[in-house]
Design a protein around this motif. Structure first.
Motif, short mmCIF file in Angstrom:
data_model
loop_
_atom_site.label_atom_id
_atom_site.label_comp_id
_atom_site.label_asym_id
_atom_site.label_seq_id
_atom_site.Cartn_x
_atom_site.Cartn_y
_atom_site.Cartn_z
N CYS A 315 0.89 -1.21 0.03
CA CYS A 315 0.07 0.11 -0.10
C CYS A 315 0.75 1.23 -0.14
O CYS A 315 1.87 1.38 0.50
CB CYS A 315 -0.98 0.03 1.23
SG CYS A 315 -2.34 -1.21 1.34
N CYS A 320 -1.89 2.49 5.94
CA CYS A 320 -3.36 2.51 5.24
C CYS A 320 -4.29 1.52 5.96
O CYS A 320 -3.96 0.70 6.51
CB CYS A 320 -2.87 1.95 3.95
SG CYS A 320 -4.13 1.76 2.65
N HIS A 322 -6.95 0.40 3.95
CA HIS A 322 -7.58 -0.23 2.98
C HIS A 322 -9.20 0.08 2.91
O HIS A 322 -9.79 -0.75 2.51
CB HIS A 322 -7.29 -1.73 3.09
CG HIS A 322 -6.12 -2.20 3.78
ND1 HIS A 322 -4.78 -1.69 3.18
CD2 HIS A 322 -5.95 -2.97 4.83
CE1 HIS A 322 -3.91 -2.29 4.07
NE2 HIS A 322 -4.55 -2.99 4.91
N CYS A 328 -3.95 1.80 -2.84
CA CYS A 328 -4.15 0.61 -1.68
C CYS A 328 -3.92 -0.91 -2.38
O CYS A 328 -4.69 -1.15 -3.34
CB CYS A 328 -5.51 0.59 -0.93
SG CYS A 328 -5.92 -0.77 0.06
N ALA A 329 -3.06 -1.36 -1.93
CA ALA A 329 -2.91 -3.17 -2.57
C ALA A 329 -4.07 -3.84 -2.37
O ALA A 329 -4.23 -4.85 -2.91
CB ALA A 329 -1.47 -3.48 -1.86
N VAL A 330 -4.66 -3.87 -1.06
CA VAL A 330 -5.76 -4.57 -0.56
C VAL A 330 -6.92 -4.43 -1.77
O VAL A 330 -7.74 -5.23 -2.28
CB VAL A 330 -6.25 -4.33 0.59
CG1 VAL A 330 -7.27 -5.23 1.20
CG2 VAL A 330 -4.97 -5.00 1.72
ZN LIG Z 1 -4.25 -0.50 1.77
#
Ligand SMILES: [Zn+2]
Ligand SMILES: Nc1nc2c(ncn2[C@@H]2O[C@H](COP(=O)(O)OP(=O)(O)OP(=O)(O)O)[C@@H](O)[C@H]2O)c(=O)[nH]1
Ligand SMILES: [Mg+2]
Length: 354
Positions: A315, A320, A322, A328-330
């Protein structure tokens, strides 16, 4: 059979099968004198023990009073008091002994055993007292498995509850084992597999069990063997039933929580370790039912939510959540179909809990 006889009987069976404890030193046949153990202990401590002390490593099974513990040694369970030195050390570090602690006991003054030293803990299971102060209460130290007991029906399986327990397991560094019990009541295995697919996918050990058909019991026993485990989960899911099948004749002694030591930073809960006849221990505690996340734990949920650990480092923002952040990677994984949308919804619900 009286309770005490039952325990003795259990210990006997355990000994026959050679219970293996996490530290091999416990099984020392002839406890060495302190001098020959100096390699394992600091030289500073060397000077302060009496020279004829015979130190044996043991495990606290139960706290009996402020200064007395039931300790499991290689040969027997004994009652030991806490040495003045250790008391002072604990006091100055705002600590108290916990069930599950590994300790060194001086047995040179038998039958007057004295606990001289506390080993560092691998982990410490705590809960927070009710009320606005949320005082931290110790449940047990050095526990390996959190058995998250759920049932497929009666009560109906709730993945959101599993998420909460998985966060707790991650927080306390305890291996989670998800048990879905009452599998005999399941008419559609495909539906069940779909509901638990996410937990399998993130690598959580899953056991499908039934005390009626016997399914999964041997598998569960194997996971508990030679480890220390605590059962948690919704009332009626079958914790007591499973424990009774695993260890017939065991009467659990869970009692009301009794906090003492109001002065210290920690207090303890009335809990005890019980030996399985097949090796390892069961932690019997009333505390686990009330184990909840602390208000301050909110910050760790984005990092510890089951399955999010691998995305979180990617992220943009280190803190983060999320939920609304950019890059955001999620959320990216969610959109790519890598994260089950229902788990993400569960995450948001937990995050927003008061
Ligand atoms: Zn995130
Ligand atoms: N059909 C079915 N019923 C089960 C199974 N396991 C337990 N039960 C029943 O579920 C009910 C609740 O089981 P318990 O073992 O008392 O549940 P518990 O988790 O200990 O509940 P609490 O002590 O209240 O937290 C009992 O009536 C059991 O007989 C199972 O595998 N299949
Ligand atoms: Mg029960």
């Amino acid at each position: 059979m009286r309770q005490r006889d039952k325990k003795r009987d259990l210990r006997y069976k355990g000994r026959l099968r050679n219970i293996s404890l996490p530290d091999i030193n416990i099984l020392d046949e002839n406890p060495e004198t302190y001098g020959s153990k100096s390699a394992r202990t600091s030289s500073k401590l060397d000077d302060s023990y009496k020279s004829d002390a015979i130190l044996e490593k043991g495990r606290i099974l139960r706290i009996m009073s402020n200064y007395q513990c039931l300790v499991e040694l290689a040969e027997e369970d004994i009652t030991a008091s806490i040495s003045g030195r250790l008391k002072q050390f604990l006091y100055s570090s705002h600590n108290i002994l916990s069930v599950g602690d590994y300790v060194w006991v001086d047995s040179s003054i038998k039958p007057d055993y004295r606990i001289e030293k506390l080993e560092p803990r691998n982990n410490l299971l705590t809960r927070f007292g009710a009320g606005s102060f949320q005082k931290e209460i110790m449940i047990a130290a050095n526990i390996d498995n959190l058995v998250i007991t759920t049932s497929w029906l009666m009560p109906r399986f709730k993945a959101g509850l599993v998420d909460r327990y998985l966060i707790l397991a991650a927080k306390h560094s305890i291996r989670p084992i998800l048990v879905v019990n009452k599998i005999d009541l399941c008419e559609d295995r495909a539906e069940l597999e779909e509901e638990i697919a996410y937990f399998r996918q993130i690598g959580c050990k899953v056991v499908l069990s039934s005390i009626i058909s016997g399914e999964g019991i041997a598998e569960l026993k194997e996971l508990l063997q030679d480890r220390d485990s605590v059962f948690s989960g919704h009332s009626g899911a079958g914790k007591s039933s499973l424990i009774n099948v695993l260890e017939p004749g065991l009467d659990l002694e869970t009692a009301e929580v009794s906090d003492y030591n109001e002065k210290g930073k920690h207090t303890t809960t009335y809990s005890l370790l019980i030996r399985w006849s097949f090796g390892g221990h069961l932690l019997d505690t009333p505390g686990i039912k009330t184990i909840t996340l602390h208000q301050n734990d909110r910050d760790i949920i984005p990092r510890l939510f089951p399955g999010f650990e691998r995305y979180h480092p990617f992220c943009k923002f280190r803190d983060c959540t999320h939920s609304h952040e950019t890059d955001c990677a999620v959320i990216r994984a969610l959109n790519a179909g890598e994260i089950d949308p229902s788990r993400y919804e569960s995450y948001l619900a937990i995050l927003e809990e008061p």
